[in-house]
Design a protein around this motif. Sequence first.
Motif, short mmCIF file in Angstrom:
data_model
loop_
_atom_site.label_atom_id
_atom_site.label_comp_id
_atom_site.label_asym_id
_atom_site.label_seq_id
_atom_site.Cartn_x
_atom_site.Cartn_y
_atom_site.Cartn_z
N VAL A 1 7.77 -35.15 -42.62
CA VAL A 1 6.69 -36.05 -43.00
C VAL A 1 5.33 -35.37 -42.82
CG1 VAL A 1 5.52 -38.13 -42.30
CG2 VAL A 1 7.95 -38.17 -42.64
N MET A 2 5.15 -34.67 -41.72
CA MET A 2 3.88 -33.98 -41.49
C MET A 2 3.66 -32.90 -42.53
SD MET A 2 2.16 -35.38 -39.39
CE MET A 2 0.85 -34.20 -39.52
N GLY A 3 4.75 -32.18 -42.86
CA GLY A 3 4.63 -31.15 -43.89
C GLY A 3 4.12 -31.75 -45.19
N LEU A 4 4.71 -32.87 -45.58
CA LEU A 4 4.28 -33.51 -46.81
C LEU A 4 2.82 -33.94 -46.72
CD1 LEU A 4 7.37 -35.72 -47.69
CD2 LEU A 4 6.54 -33.74 -48.91
N THR A 5 2.43 -34.48 -45.57
CA THR A 5 1.06 -34.95 -45.43
C THR A 5 0.07 -33.79 -45.49
OG1 THR A 5 2.01 -36.53 -43.89
CG2 THR A 5 -0.37 -36.51 -44.10
N MET A 6 0.39 -32.70 -44.79
CA MET A 6 -0.50 -31.55 -44.79
C MET A 6 -0.69 -31.02 -46.21
SD MET A 6 -1.79 -31.00 -42.03
CE MET A 6 -1.64 -32.14 -40.71
N PHE A 7 0.42 -31.02 -46.94
CA PHE A 7 0.36 -30.59 -48.33
C PHE A 7 -0.64 -31.44 -49.09
CE2 PHE A 7 1.64 -29.25 -52.41
CZ PHE A 7 1.93 -30.36 -53.17
N CYS A 8 -0.65 -32.74 -48.80
CA CYS A 8 -1.55 -33.62 -49.53
C CYS A 8 -3.00 -33.43 -49.15
CB CYS A 8 -1.21 -35.08 -49.22
SG CYS A 8 0.37 -35.52 -49.82
N LEU A 9 -3.26 -33.03 -47.92
CA LEU A 9 -4.65 -32.96 -47.48
C LEU A 9 -5.41 -31.81 -48.13
CD1 LEU A 9 -4.45 -33.79 -43.72
CD2 LEU A 9 -5.07 -35.23 -45.62
N SER A 10 -4.68 -30.81 -48.61
CA SER A 10 -5.37 -29.69 -49.24
C SER A 10 -6.16 -30.20 -50.44
CB SER A 10 -4.33 -28.65 -49.66
OG SER A 10 -4.67 -28.09 -50.88
N PRO A 11 -7.42 -29.77 -50.56
CA PRO A 11 -8.26 -30.34 -51.63
C PRO A 11 -7.74 -30.06 -53.02
CG PRO A 11 -9.40 -28.57 -50.44
CD PRO A 11 -8.14 -28.82 -49.72
N ALA A 12 -6.92 -29.01 -53.14
CA ALA A 12 -6.42 -28.70 -54.48
C ALA A 12 -5.42 -29.74 -54.97
CB ALA A 12 -5.77 -27.32 -54.47
#
Lengths: 257, 836
Positions: free
Chosen positions: B448-459
């Motif tokens: 879940v954290m991996g998915l969230t971190m992926f989302c936080l990237s501005p790209a």
Amino acid sequence: MIRVQGLFKEFDDPRSGIFRALDNVSFEVRPGEIYGLLGPNGAGKTTCLRILSTVLRPTRGLAEVDGINVVRNPEGVRSRIGFMSCNTGIYDRMTAWEMVEYYGRLYGIPEEKLQARITEIFNVLQMNDIRDRLGGKMSTGMKQKVSIARTIVHDPPVIIFDEPTSGLDVLVARAVLQAVSSLRDQGKCIIFSTHIMREVEKLCNRIGIIHRGKILAEGTLPELADKYQQPDVEELFFDLIQRREEEVRNSGTNSEA
Amino acid sequence: MSWKNIRLVFLREVRDQLRDRRTLFMITILPVLLYPMLGLGIVEMMLTFSEQPRVVVILNADDLPTSPALLDQSGIGEEWFENGAEETSKLRVLAERTPQAGNEEKSARRPRRGEKTDEELLSVAHQLAEKIETLHGLRPVADESMEATATPQPTSAESPESNTSSAISSADEKAEAASTEAKLTAAQDDISQQFGTSGFQVLVIIPKGYRAAMEAMQREIQTSSSATTGVDAKAIATRVPPVLVVRNSADDKSMVAFGRVQKALQSWEDAVRKFSFEQAGLPKELQHPARLAWIEVALEEQVAASVWSKMFPALLVIMALTGAFYPAIDLGAGEKERGTMETLLISPAKRVELVLGKFATIMLFSTATALLNLLSMGLTGQQMSAVMSDGMANRVSLDFPGLAPLAWLVILLLPLSALFSALCLALATFARSTKEGQYYLTPLLMVVMGLTMFCLSPAVEMTPLYSVIPVVNVALLLKGLLLNSASSGNLVVYAIPVLISSIGYSMLALWWAIELYNSEDVLFREAEKFDIRMWFRQLLRTKDAVPALPEAGFCFILILMLQFVAMTYMKPDLTNGDPGLTMMRLIVIQQLTMIACPAVFMGMLLTTSLRATFRLRMPSITAMALGVGLAIVAHPLTVELSQFLVEHQVFPELPESARQVMGLMKTGDKPTWLLLLVFAVTPAICEELAFRGFILSGLARGGRLAIAVGISSMMFGIIHMIPQQAFNAALLGLVLGLLAIYSRSLFPAMAFHFCNNAIATFHAGEGGRIVADGVFFSRDPDGFLRYDAPLLILCAIAGTLMIMHMIKVVIRDQDAKRRGLVPDFRDLTKGEEVIA
């Protein structure tokens, strides 16, 4: 009224393949009698009773409670039975009253009737001093009383006891057995599993001796004594078990040859 | 389903949890106390933390020009720094100059214990200056920007390979060069070391005669501009000796100090330039010929929103997950451990009611945890921003985002919470003990954290595809909405698919939990000792006619992993020979080794009846006809559907490799039989053997054919990896699965697959010679053959009829089996022939 016919239950054991816990078990229990299911550990008593309580499903065969099939209408069966075993615990953070009340409500008892009923049960079982005691703070005896109260709160016609006195001291065990006996006197249909001979002698109208999933003998105590020419229940029990063990061993060697 | 029972269970569970002091503490007291504590701690640390001023030694500061003056009384003038007094306080400038009257007290700074006195610093600085100037003299300045390193750069004079024709011919010269080299290395080692222990971070060496030279230059410019004779401007400028600014890039402190000094010096240089321009009578605009102006449009609240838009989604996700997890463990595995599970199961409450009641409890705690934590954190943040020093508060404001984003936060928390609660309940019920349940938390949290971190990237932005992926959809939507900018208005439209898909996933997880509550295996499972030898032996010993469910799953995972291996290790060498043939060979090899082989080997190893596992029976003529017919009918529909989805940007564009393959199919020079063999025959055989053979047979053991077909199609889709193809494959997979079950044979499915691929190949190859007739067919601008509405409608009708017929027959067969008229496939354990 309990009716079991040709009941089979098989489990998948990673070590030994298929394990047959119940092998063509058949018996009947009528209202107003206590049927004792007698057998050593691992005989299949708990499995059989769990099937009757709808918690397990049979592999094959028929099991009926009050005319209701356990597979086709499990909820109907559950509302008509009371079940108690050493595995049916009580909640640590609920008081005795709350516990019985919770189950009473789940059984659909209307509220005022429920309160009256609980009061009555607490009086009969002499539980008024633990009314507001939390489950985690109760002794074993008190917990058993709460379990019994929970089992009968909805006044079920059929009650199933799976080794209800296991781990209890003499006094508490006696109280439990007295409660069971009085339930029979109220006309309930009771099935009772144990491996303690004294209980069988004192309580049961009829018994069934079960070993390795098979019913070895069945009937009232006098009937069995007569049939096997053995008045002592204990000796009768051991004889039957030994005979069965030999059969199993012989059939095993036969299959190897 | 009785709502009363659900409510009873819910109320009991909530009251039970609240009576547990530990839970109460974790959920309410901890967040309320934790964040203020943390905040206080950080403020404390900041107060005690004071950045030690870095020391800059300026040698021969007297030789600095007076206008514009770099130095003032206490150090480098404030005007040369961007942030004025604040930055000067961070640099301690030790300038070697004749003390002016009245400055004795200021310049005499009592050093702390362990620090060097000013005199010591200056003496070390002088030593270093000498060494550096010697070194600097050995190697002339290379480029115009006056950038020089004290470490040796390889020059042609040193590298033995190059310039063999140059002066290094005699051994003597070589030896001389080597000894110079050695001397240089020794010199910089020495300098580097001494700089490190010197006690200062930056050394500025003003050369002798600097001021005089600068003034001379300015005078010459003045006079030369008034006269019109040609002037050698470069000669004038290079007569000024360079100021050496020494720093050590490997040392953080030196770099930080150097950064500040460099900026100050550069703004001082700007002033010098301005002054020189004025002297030369040149317009000052010439200093900045490009006329660049930097404009900022962000509002302050938008900057603040940016901080929260990153933090809140991540925190929301963690809090919702952990808030769900611990109660779930208690309500799932904990029930089993305490022995109250059986009591609950014999009550008349239905399993559904039990699960829903527990689910509601967990969701309550999950939402409450998340909200309380966020509230506490937000308030603490606000408090902190009031306490923190002005400088930092200017750059990042921690005020709460507005009311609307907060409302969105709460709304989106609900589907997230629902998903986590359902998932955690299912996992906790599956676990045999609370310990085992806790072990499930870490991988879940990581995913879940991996998915969230992926989302936080501005790209990463919200797209239609992302709006249906769990966790990602909520995180992206939240991030976008919290940004508080005008464009977030467009995101609201995505709220619908996000909410619906999240609810859908929650329901799936809940359904799984209910299944677990109905499974005696799970409820009464006790901890076992896992013995790998025994397990393996048992696996090979007890073979059924068809694969077991986990075996099917394992086959899929094996195929998936092999695909990954193919992607990394089997990159085709498209430069040698015919790229087309190479690609085709690669495709065939991949299909055979990575799809067909695992399935067939597993079948041979683990099952007793290859015929049953792979459905190798003769189909009826009807079935074959249906297979071929459906393929023909499905083709226009799938083509148009794909185009529709691409046009509406549901899927991203095809990647390069896929386009290459498509290009291959177009080339007219390949013989038809070869194209068919590679693109139609091979996949038809290999993929069907795997997916409708081994995997479907295994999945069907679970009892529900519809679900088995669904899951096998999803697996089939995933294998194709590219979203477009995956979607297409999944849809066709459903039809293929149905065909396989209906006909009880693999061959109609193979026929369908073959026809579908063959038609697609022809379609890609410019659709043969079909002429656009405006009714059924048309050509789009790229030359692709397209299918028009009348044809699509006909195909849809025909297809629906065929599919419905098959479904009807399958249901009839299943019904017959249930009523015992036909042996049940569950009798497999006795080795009987499977019917499904």
